[in-house]
Design a protein around this motif. Structure first.
Motif, short mmCIF file in Angstrom:
data_model
loop_
_atom_site.label_atom_id
_atom_site.label_comp_id
_atom_site.label_asym_id
_atom_site.label_seq_id
_atom_site.Cartn_x
_atom_site.Cartn_y
_atom_site.Cartn_z
N GLU A 1 0.81 -1.22 0.00
CA GLU A 1 0.00 0.00 0.00
C GLU A 1 0.84 1.27 0.00
OE1 GLU A 1 -2.78 -0.11 3.19
OE2 GLU A 1 -3.97 -1.73 2.32
N LYS A 2 2.12 1.16 0.40
CA LYS A 2 2.99 2.34 0.44
C LYS A 2 4.11 2.26 -0.58
CE LYS A 2 2.11 3.33 5.35
NZ LYS A 2 2.74 3.49 6.69
N VAL A 3 4.98 1.25 -0.43
CA VAL A 3 6.17 1.16 -1.29
C VAL A 3 5.81 0.79 -2.72
CG1 VAL A 3 8.40 0.04 -1.61
CG2 VAL A 3 7.59 0.53 0.69
N LEU A 4 4.91 -0.18 -2.88
CA LEU A 4 4.54 -0.66 -4.22
C LEU A 4 3.26 -0.01 -4.73
CD1 LEU A 4 5.41 -4.45 -3.84
CD2 LEU A 4 6.84 -2.60 -4.71
N ALA A 5 2.82 1.03 -4.10
CA ALA A 5 1.65 1.77 -4.58
C ALA A 5 1.96 2.46 -5.90
CB ALA A 5 1.22 2.80 -3.54
N ILE A 6 0.94 2.69 -6.71
CA ILE A 6 1.13 3.28 -8.03
C ILE A 6 1.86 4.62 -7.95
CG2 ILE A 6 -0.02 4.21 -10.08
CD1 ILE A 6 -0.12 1.20 -9.88
N GLY A 7 1.45 5.46 -7.02
CA GLY A 7 2.08 6.78 -6.90
C GLY A 7 3.55 6.69 -6.56
N ASN A 8 3.91 5.75 -5.67
CA ASN A 8 5.31 5.59 -5.28
C ASN A 8 6.13 4.98 -6.41
OD1 ASN A 8 7.01 6.09 -2.90
ND2 ASN A 8 7.46 3.91 -3.04
N LEU A 9 5.53 4.03 -7.15
CA LEU A 9 6.21 3.43 -8.29
C LEU A 9 6.47 4.48 -9.38
CD1 LEU A 9 4.38 -0.01 -8.64
CD2 LEU A 9 6.67 0.42 -7.74
N GLN A 10 5.57 5.43 -9.52
CA GLN A 10 5.78 6.52 -10.48
C GLN A 10 6.99 7.36 -10.09
OE1 GLN A 10 1.98 8.52 -10.42
NE2 GLN A 10 1.17 7.32 -12.13
N LYS A 11 7.14 7.61 -8.78
CA LYS A 11 8.32 8.35 -8.32
C LYS A 11 9.60 7.57 -8.60
CE LYS A 11 5.88 10.72 -4.54
NZ LYS A 11 5.79 10.88 -3.07
N ILE A 12 9.56 6.27 -8.40
CA ILE A 12 10.74 5.42 -8.66
C ILE A 12 11.10 5.46 -10.14
CG2 ILE A 12 11.53 3.02 -8.71
CD1 ILE A 12 9.93 2.57 -6.13
N LEU A 13 10.09 5.43 -11.02
CA LEU A 13 10.35 5.47 -12.46
C LEU A 13 10.88 6.84 -12.89
CD1 LEU A 13 7.26 3.51 -13.87
CD2 LEU A 13 9.65 2.77 -13.79
N ILE A 14 10.39 7.91 -12.25
CA ILE A 14 10.90 9.26 -12.55
C ILE A 14 12.37 9.35 -12.17
CG2 ILE A 14 10.75 11.70 -11.92
CD1 ILE A 14 7.70 11.30 -11.65
N GLN A 15 12.72 8.78 -11.00
CA GLN A 15 14.13 8.76 -10.60
C GLN A 15 14.98 7.97 -11.58
OE1 GLN A 15 15.00 7.59 -6.57
NE2 GLN A 15 14.74 9.67 -5.82
N LEU A 16 14.45 6.83 -12.04
CA LEU A 16 15.18 6.03 -13.04
C LEU A 16 15.45 6.86 -14.29
CD1 LEU A 16 16.34 3.50 -14.37
CD2 LEU A 16 13.99 2.79 -14.90
N LEU A 17 14.43 7.57 -14.75
CA LEU A 17 14.60 8.41 -15.94
C LEU A 17 15.66 9.47 -15.71
CD1 LEU A 17 13.65 9.23 -18.77
CD2 LEU A 17 11.90 10.67 -17.69
N ALA A 18 15.65 10.09 -14.52
CA ALA A 18 16.64 11.12 -14.21
C ALA A 18 18.05 10.53 -14.15
CB ALA A 18 16.30 11.78 -12.87
N VAL A 19 18.19 9.36 -13.54
CA VAL A 19 19.50 8.69 -13.46
C VAL A 19 20.02 8.36 -14.86
CG1 VAL A 19 20.62 6.52 -12.81
CG2 VAL A 19 19.25 7.77 -11.14
N MET A 20 19.13 7.88 -15.73
CA MET A 20 19.56 7.54 -17.09
C MET A 20 19.95 8.77 -17.88
SD MET A 20 17.04 4.39 -18.18
CE MET A 20 17.95 4.18 -19.71
N ILE A 21 19.23 9.88 -17.68
CA ILE A 21 19.59 11.13 -18.38
C ILE A 21 20.98 11.58 -17.95
CG2 ILE A 21 19.06 13.59 -18.53
CD1 ILE A 21 16.08 12.85 -18.41
N VAL A 22 21.26 11.54 -16.64
CA VAL A 22 22.57 11.93 -16.14
C VAL A 22 23.66 11.00 -16.67
CG1 VAL A 22 24.00 12.14 -14.06
CG2 VAL A 22 21.65 12.99 -14.05
#
Length: 419
Positions: A48-69
């Motif tokens: 309900e917290k870590v694997l929630a859709i909203g939290n997973l979206q934050k994780i994917l945004i971080q992945l995108l930022a890491v890949m851009i860097v």
């Protein structure tokens, strides 16, 4: 006929300075990356917290930022981009797994850092299966950790240096100098090559992983030797973190002496705080101040080692007794340390305290992510056979002897200064 334009590639050190400062400046401009939540106590919290859709979206945004860097870094260094596009997501997902494990309530109560689980996950996978080339090519350990170190500079503030006070700085100087020379002397006596000896000495005496990285940059060290030293630092930090508070209690040490002992001995900052928490509030404060005082010496040590290495390992100087030029010393000096120092000065004297307060947690989270990525990479590219084969026994013994000396000499110094 037109002459083709020669493309200029930045060195790795200058690239991480550019990337680290880009991250810092974006944060100061208000572009803060969303910080995912990794804390959970039971399976309900996990889903309900870590694997929630909203939290997973934050994780994917971080992945995108890491890949851009990472891609920007590859372009700046004129290196292939494809390995980061194909392999980095795998390294990132393994790192997220480590962060989720570290976020468990039971694990948190033990104060175990995410980087420890990053290393263990990497070691488990790297030693049980053959890694494909596309994944190996994405393991840019030093780039990841150096970006984290540049960002780390934002937390090293001049006001904190003043708070560390004279006792903290005196202990840091005494411990760093005595332990470094003892470790280097032991390494020489055991016939360990000078490159490994210098990295071991810095890791044991100054601030663990950060010092090993800075020293490797100063001497242009071998990446396999660096990974070996980092693995030793992290592996030995766990038992020291868990057992030293109990030893201090048996010895009847005050919280202040215990904190100074922990801060001057344990090699990772997170483990220092975790260990101090097991003793009490005063121990946490003193241990953090003492460890911070040692971290402050990182840039000074890196400069001194680069000068020493240039003078003692310069063929021209050996053959002709010619002193190396300032240009040679500058070429040796690890430039990412300048990024670390510049970030510290920026946040100490230019950025307002209100702005610092607004971005420090976000930058700390990003810094932790880059460190965790680095340790996942270290685990993936490190074989147990390399850590414990016959050729590695001498460095292992030297490290353990130096760490033992560190424990006793730091206890004496801490007792004399903080009793």
């Amino acid at each position: 006929m037109s002459t083709p334009t020669k493309k200029i590639a930045l060195t790795e050190d200058w690239t991480v300075v550019v990337l680290g400062f880009a991250i810092i400046l974006f944060a100061l401009a208000g572009f803060l990356l969303p910080t995912p939540s990794f804390g959970w106590k039971n399976t309900t919290d996990l889903f309900e917290k870590v694997l929630a859709i909203g939290n997973l979206q934050k994780i994917l945004i971080q992945l995108l930022a890491v890949m851009i860097v990472a891609v920007a870094g590859a372009l700046l260094m004129r290196k292939p981009v494809k390995p980061f596009v194909t392999g980095l997501p795998v390294v990132y997902l393994l790192t997220i797994l480590a962060l989720i494990i570290a976020g468990n309530g039971t694990v948190k109560s033990l104060n175990l850092e995410a980087v420890i689980f990053s290393l263990l996950i990497g070691l488990l996978i790297g030693n049980t299966m053959q890694l494909p080339e596309w994944l190996k090519n994405a393991l840019s350990t030093e780039v990841f950790v150096k970006i984290g170190l540049v960002i780390l500079g934002t937390s090293v503030l001049f006001s904190d240096i003043l708070e560390a006070g004279s006792l903290g700085m005196i202990q840091a100087l005494l411990v760093v100098v005595s332990v470094w020379y003892f470790a280097f002397w032991v390494s020489r006596k055991m016939g360990i090559d000078e490159e490994m000896g210098v990295m071991l000495s810095s890791a044991v005496s100054i601030c663990g992983v950060s010092a090993a990285i800075a020293t490797s940059g100063a001497i242009k060290g071998d990446s396999k030797k660096l990974s070996y030293v980092i693995s030793l630092v992290l592996i030995t930090a766990i038992p020291m973190m868990l057992f030293m508070p109990y030893v201090a209690k048996l010895l009847g040490l005050s919280q202040e002496v215990t904190g100074a002992w922990l801060g001057g001995t344990i090699d990772t900052t997170g483990a220092v705080i975790a260990s101090g928490t097991m003793v009490g509030e005063a121990a946490v404060k003193v241990s953090t101040i003492v460890k911070f005082a040692q971290n402050v010496l990182l840039g000074v040590a890196a400069f001194g080692i680069s000068v020493y290495w240039t003078y003692t390992n310069n063929p021209l100087a050996k053959d002709t007794n010619t002193k190396p030029s300032l240009g040679v010393i500058w070429e040796r000096f690890p430039k990412f340390v300048l990024g670390f120092v510049a970030a510290s000065l920026l946040f100490s004297f230019v950025v307002s305290p209100e702005t610092v307060k607004g971005v420090k947690d976000n930058l700390k989270s990003i810094q932790g992510l880059w460190f965790a990525l680095a340790f996942t990479s270290i685990g993936l590219e490190t074989n147990f056979s390399d850590l414990f084969n016959k050729d590695s026994k001498k460095p292992l013994y030297a490290f353990l002897l130096a760490q033992t000396f560190n424990i006793f000499i730091t206890l004496i110094i801490a007792y004399l200064l903080f009793r």
